[in-house]
Design a protein around this motif. Structure first.
Motif, PDB file in Angstrom:
ATOM      1  N   THR A 177     -34.799   1.786  25.807  1.00  0.00           N
ATOM      2  CA  THR A 177     -35.281   0.781  24.868  1.00  0.00           C
ATOM      3  C   THR A 177     -35.741  -0.505  25.542  1.00  0.00           C
ATOM      4  O   THR A 177     -36.620  -1.206  25.020  1.00  0.00           O
ATOM      5  N   THR A 178     -35.180  -0.829  26.705  1.00  0.00           N
ATOM      6  CA  THR A 178     -35.528  -2.099  27.351  1.00  0.00           C
ATOM      7  C   THR A 178     -36.575  -1.964  28.442  1.00  0.00           C
ATOM      8  O   THR A 178     -37.376  -2.881  28.661  1.00  0.00           O
ATOM      9  N   ASN A 179     -36.577  -0.834  29.137  1.00  0.00           N
ATOM     10  CA  ASN A 179     -37.515  -0.647  30.247  1.00  0.00           C
ATOM     11  C   ASN A 179     -38.560   0.422  29.949  1.00  0.00           C
ATOM     12  O   ASN A 179     -39.465   0.645  30.757  1.00  0.00           O
ATOM     13  N   GLY A 180     -38.422   1.107  28.824  1.00  0.00           N
ATOM     14  CA  GLY A 180     -39.412   2.101  28.428  1.00  0.00           C
ATOM     15  C   GLY A 180     -39.337   3.403  29.182  1.00  0.00           C
ATOM     16  O   GLY A 180     -40.300   4.175  29.177  1.00  0.00           O
ATOM     17  N   ASN A 181     -38.190   3.671  29.838  1.00  0.00           N
ATOM     18  CA  ASN A 181     -38.041   4.895  30.627  1.00  0.00           C
ATOM     19  C   ASN A 181     -37.211   5.922  29.862  1.00  0.00           C
ATOM     20  O   ASN A 181     -36.016   5.712  29.638  1.00  0.00           O
ATOM     21  N   PRO A 182     -37.798   7.039  29.459  1.00  0.00           N
ATOM     22  CA  PRO A 182     -37.125   8.005  28.590  1.00  0.00           C
ATOM     23  C   PRO A 182     -35.884   8.622  29.231  1.00  0.00           C
ATOM     24  O   PRO A 182     -35.787   8.754  30.453  1.00  0.00           O
ATOM     25  N   ALA A 183     -34.964   9.011  28.397  1.00  0.00           N
ATOM     26  CA  ALA A 183     -33.692   9.567  28.848  1.00  0.00           C
ATOM     27  C   ALA A 183     -33.824  11.040  29.214  1.00  0.00           C
ATOM     28  O   ALA A 183     -34.679  11.755  28.701  1.00  0.00           O
ATOM     29  N   SER A 184     -32.919  11.481  30.092  1.00  0.00           N
ATOM     30  CA  SER A 184     -32.812  12.912  30.365  1.00  0.00           C
ATOM     31  C   SER A 184     -31.822  13.569  29.407  1.00  0.00           C
ATOM     32  O   SER A 184     -31.847  14.775  29.216  1.00  0.00           O
ATOM     33  N   SER A 185     -30.949  12.769  28.793  1.00  0.00           N
ATOM     34  CA  SER A 185     -29.956  13.281  27.843  1.00  0.00           C
ATOM     35  C   SER A 185     -30.581  13.491  26.471  1.00  0.00           C
ATOM     36  O   SER A 185     -31.189  12.572  25.903  1.00  0.00           O
ATOM     37  N   LYS A 186     -30.396  14.679  25.918  1.00  0.00           N
ATOM     38  CA  LYS A 186     -30.958  14.982  24.605  1.00  0.00           C
ATOM     39  C   LYS A 186     -30.362  14.106  23.514  1.00  0.00           C
ATOM     40  O   LYS A 186     -31.054  13.722  22.558  1.00  0.00           O
ATOM     41  N   ALA A 187     -29.085  13.793  23.627  1.00  0.00           N
ATOM     42  CA  ALA A 187     -28.403  13.033  22.581  1.00  0.00           C
ATOM     43  C   ALA A 187     -29.024  11.659  22.365  1.00  0.00           C
ATOM     44  O   ALA A 187     -29.000  11.121  21.254  1.00  0.00           O
ATOM     45  N   VAL A 188     -29.602  11.095  23.418  1.00  0.00           N
ATOM     46  CA  VAL A 188     -30.176   9.743  23.330  1.00  0.00           C
ATOM     47  C   VAL A 188     -31.342   9.707  22.349  1.00  0.00           C
ATOM     48  O   VAL A 188     -31.617   8.672  21.724  1.00  0.00           O
ATOM     49  N   TYR A 189     -32.015  10.821  22.167  1.00  0.00           N
ATOM     50  CA  TYR A 189     -33.185  10.849  21.289  1.00  0.00           C
ATOM     51  C   TYR A 189     -32.814  10.768  19.811  1.00  0.00           C
ATOM     52  O   TYR A 189     -33.702  10.632  18.954  1.00  0.00           O
ATOM     53  N   ASP A 190     -31.525  10.835  19.492  1.00  0.00           N
ATOM     54  CA  ASP A 190     -31.054  10.642  18.130  1.00  0.00           C
ATOM     55  C   ASP A 190     -30.528   9.233  17.911  1.00  0.00           C
ATOM     56  O   ASP A 190     -30.104   8.891  16.796  1.00  0.00           O
ATOM     57  N   ASP A 191     -30.533   8.404  18.935  1.00  0.00           N
ATOM     58  CA  ASP A 191     -30.025   7.047  18.853  1.00  0.00           C
ATOM     59  C   ASP A 191     -30.959   6.214  17.956  1.00  0.00           C
ATOM     60  O   ASP A 191     -32.168   6.151  18.193  1.00  0.00           O
ATOM     61  N   PRO A 192     -30.423   5.575  16.899  1.00  0.00           N
ATOM     62  CA  PRO A 192     -31.276   4.786  15.988  1.00  0.00           C
ATOM     63  C   PRO A 192     -32.084   3.711  16.696  1.00  0.00           C
ATOM     64  O   PRO A 192     -33.249   3.470  16.337  1.00  0.00           O
ATOM     65  N   ALA A 193     -31.493   3.064  17.709  1.00  0.00           N
ATOM     66  CA  ALA A 193     -32.223   2.014  18.426  1.00  0.00           C
ATOM     67  C   ALA A 193     -33.403   2.592  19.192  1.00  0.00           C
ATOM     68  O   ALA A 193     -34.476   1.976  19.273  1.00  0.00           O
ATOM     69  N   VAL A 194     -33.214   3.786  19.755  1.00  0.00           N
ATOM     70  CA  VAL A 194     -34.301   4.449  20.473  1.00  0.00           C
ATOM     71  C   VAL A 194     -35.423   4.817  19.506  1.00  0.00           C
ATOM     72  O   VAL A 194     -36.606   4.587  19.778  1.00  0.00           O
ATOM     73  N   LEU A 195     -35.064   5.368  18.360  1.00  0.00           N
ATOM     74  CA  LEU A 195     -36.068   5.788  17.384  1.00  0.00           C
ATOM     75  C   LEU A 195     -36.815   4.589  16.801  1.00  0.00           C
ATOM     76  O   LEU A 195     -37.997   4.696  16.465  1.00  0.00           O
ATOM     77  N   GLU A 196     -36.132   3.463  16.693  1.00  0.00           N
ATOM     78  CA  GLU A 196     -36.802   2.265  16.194  1.00  0.00           C
ATOM     79  C   GLU A 196     -37.786   1.725  17.221  1.00  0.00           C
ATOM     80  O   GLU A 196     -38.901   1.305  16.871  1.00  0.00           O
ATOM     81  N   THR A 197     -37.386   1.756  18.494  1.00  0.00           N
ATOM     82  CA  THR A 197     -38.251   1.237  19.560  1.00  0.00           C
ATOM     83  C   THR A 197     -39.384   2.201  19.883  1.00  0.00           C
ATOM     84  O   THR A 197     -40.520   1.796  20.132  1.00  0.00           O
ATOM     85  N   PHE A 198     -39.067   3.498  19.898  1.00  0.00           N
ATOM     86  CA  PHE A 198     -40.058   4.538  20.197  1.00  0.00           C
ATOM     87  C   PHE A 198     -40.081   5.543  19.043  1.00  0.00           C
ATOM     88  O   PHE A 198     -39.379   6.557  19.080  1.00  0.00           O
ATOM     89  N   PRO A 199     -40.885   5.297  18.009  1.00  0.00           N
ATOM     90  CA  PRO A 199     -40.955   6.243  16.889  1.00  0.00           C
ATOM     91  C   PRO A 199     -41.394   7.643  17.322  1.00  0.00           C
ATOM     92  O   PRO A 199     -41.105   8.630  16.634  1.00  0.00           O
ATOM     93  N   MET A 200     -42.064   7.717  18.468  1.00  0.00           N
ATOM     94  CA  MET A 200     -42.527   9.009  18.967  1.00  0.00           C
ATOM     95  C   MET A 200     -41.503   9.659  19.899  1.00  0.00           C
ATOM     96  O   MET A 200     -41.819  10.621  20.608  1.00  0.00           O
ATOM     97  N   ALA A 201     -40.251   9.200  19.870  1.00  0.00           N
ATOM     98  CA  ALA A 201     -39.211   9.765  20.734  1.00  0.00           C
ATOM     99  C   ALA A 201     -39.053  11.280  20.558  1.00  0.00           C
ATOM    100  O   ALA A 201     -38.877  11.995  21.547  1.00  0.00           O
ATOM    101  N   PRO A 202     -39.104  11.822  19.328  1.00  0.00           N
ATOM    102  CA  PRO A 202     -39.001  13.285  19.197  1.00  0.00           C
ATOM    103  C   PRO A 202     -40.118  14.034  19.927  1.00  0.00           C
ATOM    104  O   PRO A 202     -39.892  15.132  20.459  1.00  0.00           O
ATOM    105  N   VAL A 203     -41.311  13.454  19.972  1.00  0.00           N
ATOM    106  CA  VAL A 203     -42.418  14.083  20.692  1.00  0.00           C
ATOM    107  C   VAL A 203     -42.156  14.033  22.190  1.00  0.00           C
ATOM    108  O   VAL A 203     -42.450  14.989  22.914  1.00  0.00           O
ATOM    109  N   ILE A 204     -41.588  12.927  22.659  1.00  0.00           N
ATOM    110  CA  ILE A 204     -41.249  12.815  24.079  1.00  0.00           C
ATOM    111  C   ILE A 204     -40.229  13.882  24.457  1.00  0.00           C
ATOM    112  O   ILE A 204     -40.360  14.556  25.491  1.00  0.00           O
ATOM    113  N   GLN A 205     -39.198  14.058  23.618  1.00  0.00           N
ATOM    114  CA  GLN A 205     -38.194  15.078  23.910  1.00  0.00           C
ATOM    115  C   GLN A 205     -38.803  16.476  23.917  1.00  0.00           C
ATOM    116  O   GLN A 205     -38.527  17.291  24.804  1.00  0.00           O
TER     117      GLN A 205
END
Length: 416
Positions: free
Chosen positions: A333-361
């Motif tokens: 969320t702060t540096n724009g570098n996507p996570a390797s952990s799948k669980a992070v893509y369900d994080d509300p803060a991540v989804l708010e910052t990157f609405p396209m997080a599911p596509v990234i995963q």
């Protein structure tokens, strides 16, 4: 008794071991995580960061030189995945304990696990995973009648852009970016840059002079020679692609997720109208062939522990702190570098910052690493020489010529 007191005073002044973490440049995220993990260690260790050069090849060169001299000050390293096999093969990475390997790969996207593996073993710790998306202007796709909820091909996006006088941006510069693009194309076509034997330079069999290699080259040339290519396509890197996509001629681009926060920051600074990012859409990488799934680029950073570190056990403990879901979500969320952990893509803060997080995963699950070999540098530079500029290649012959060059380099018959 005096000697005992002196010894005790010396021990107190020394304090806990300090682990040095060599990091690639970012927006301060790794330094903050180092501070967090120092606090979480409760006095067992502290972490200080040392900054590497911005260029990935320069990072590799600096670390290789120091490790070749048995430098014991390198406890932790942020490593670009393509160079990990070289470090592992040379004995520059401390073996990952079995327990650690099991924990740090649990719930991790497959491409990041693949990028941390060499010779069938986990040799590095997955940290953050990067991939390219197909970014599109919603207005352009809609006008072209493209359903972006379904897979699209390179031919389709070029035709859609040409029909409206818009651009398709990709990285055609003579740099690592070009290898990234070519690798995604050949993998999407069902092939690989290395077909057999990645370990022995005299026995490596390249997959460039194949049907998949030819098809990848065809797509490269088609994009580069189309009316949708920008005027400086042969020198276009990721930043140039992002800049072009912010302009009035934007249609489609393949690029990393950083383009989203970059556009929002420009809006906040008053240099970009809010209507521009409002028109951004994101989808999985384009297909080469309509009936074959895309294999998007995989990148990011994984963590290595130096083979000559005085504190390997503490260093591996530090990697587990660095890569917690909490720290990965913070870094995302702060540096724009996507996570390797799948669980992070369900994080509300991540989804708010990157609405396209599911596509990234989804993209990371499909992504294909660049060739896993200790000789990656030679192969990548050989591809950059052979396939640049993309507009000038002959798809029917470039694979054979590239194979001749790279094979001769691997056999020490030619120099790059």
């Amino acid at each position: 008794m005096g000697a005992s007191l002196l010894s005790a005073c010396g021990g107190d002044s020394a304090g806990p071991p300090t682990l040095t973490w060599y990091i690639n440049p970012d927006s301060g995220g790794q330094a903050e995580i180092a501070t967090r993990c120092t606090e979480a260690a409760n006095g067992a260790y502290s972490i200080e960061t040392a900054l590497l050069p911005r260029d990935a090849n320069a990072q590799r060169e600096q670390l290789i030189r120091r490790l070749a001299a048995n430098d014991d000050s390198i406890d932790l390293m942020s490593l670009d995945p393509p160079f990990i096999p070289e470090f592992a093969q040379a004995g520059f990475l401390a073996p990952v304990p079995d327990g650690v390997a099991g924990r740090v790969t649990e719930g991790v996207v497959q491409s990041s696990i693949d990028g941390s593996t060499w010779d069938g073993e986990i040799v590095a710790v997955p940290f953050w995973a990067n991939t390219q998306l197909l970014w599109y202007r919603k207005s352009v796709a809609e006008a072209a009648g493209l359903d972006m909820t379904q897979p699209v091909t390179w031919d389709q996006i070029v035709q859609a852009a040409e029909g409206q006088g818009k651009r398709v941006d990709a990285q055609g510069t003579r740099a690592e970016s070009l290898t990234v693009w070519f690798n995604a194309l050949i993998e999407s076509a069902g092939g690989s840059i290395i077909a057999e034997n990645a370990q022995d330079p005299k026995k490596i069999v390249l997959g460039l002079d194949t049907a998949a290699g030819e098809r990848a080259a065809e797509v490269m040339k088609m994009v580069a020679t189309s009316d949708a290519a920008g005027p400086a396509f042969s020198t276009e890197n990721e930043d140039a692609s992002a800049t072009g996509f912010e302009g009035p001629d934007a249609g489609f681009q393949v690029n990393y997720p950083f383009v989203w926060p970059r556009a929002l920051s420009a809006v906040e600074a008053g240099t970009l109208d809010a209507s521009v990012p409002d028109d951004y859409g994101a989808a999985v990488y384009p297909r080469v062939n309509a009936d074959e799934p895309a294999a998007p680029p995989y990148g990011g950073i994984n963590l290595g522990v130096g083979a000559f570190s005085k504190y390997p056990d503490l260093a591996f403990a530090a990697t587990e702190c660095i890569t917690t879901d909490e720290n990965q979500a913070y870094y995302f969320t702060t540096n724009g570098n996507p996570a390797s952990s799948k669980a992070v893509y369900d994080d509300p803060a991540v989804l708010e910052t990157f609405p396209m997080a599911p596509v990234i995963q989804e993209s990371l699950e499909l992504a294909a690493p660049r060739p896993q070999t200790p000789y990656y540098n030679e192969i990548s530079v050989g591809i950059q020489r052979s396939y640049h500029p993309p507009a000038s290649i002959n798809p029917q012959t470039v694979g054979e010529k590239a194979t001749e060059l790279i094979t001769a380099v691997l056999r020490k018959e030619r120099l790059l």
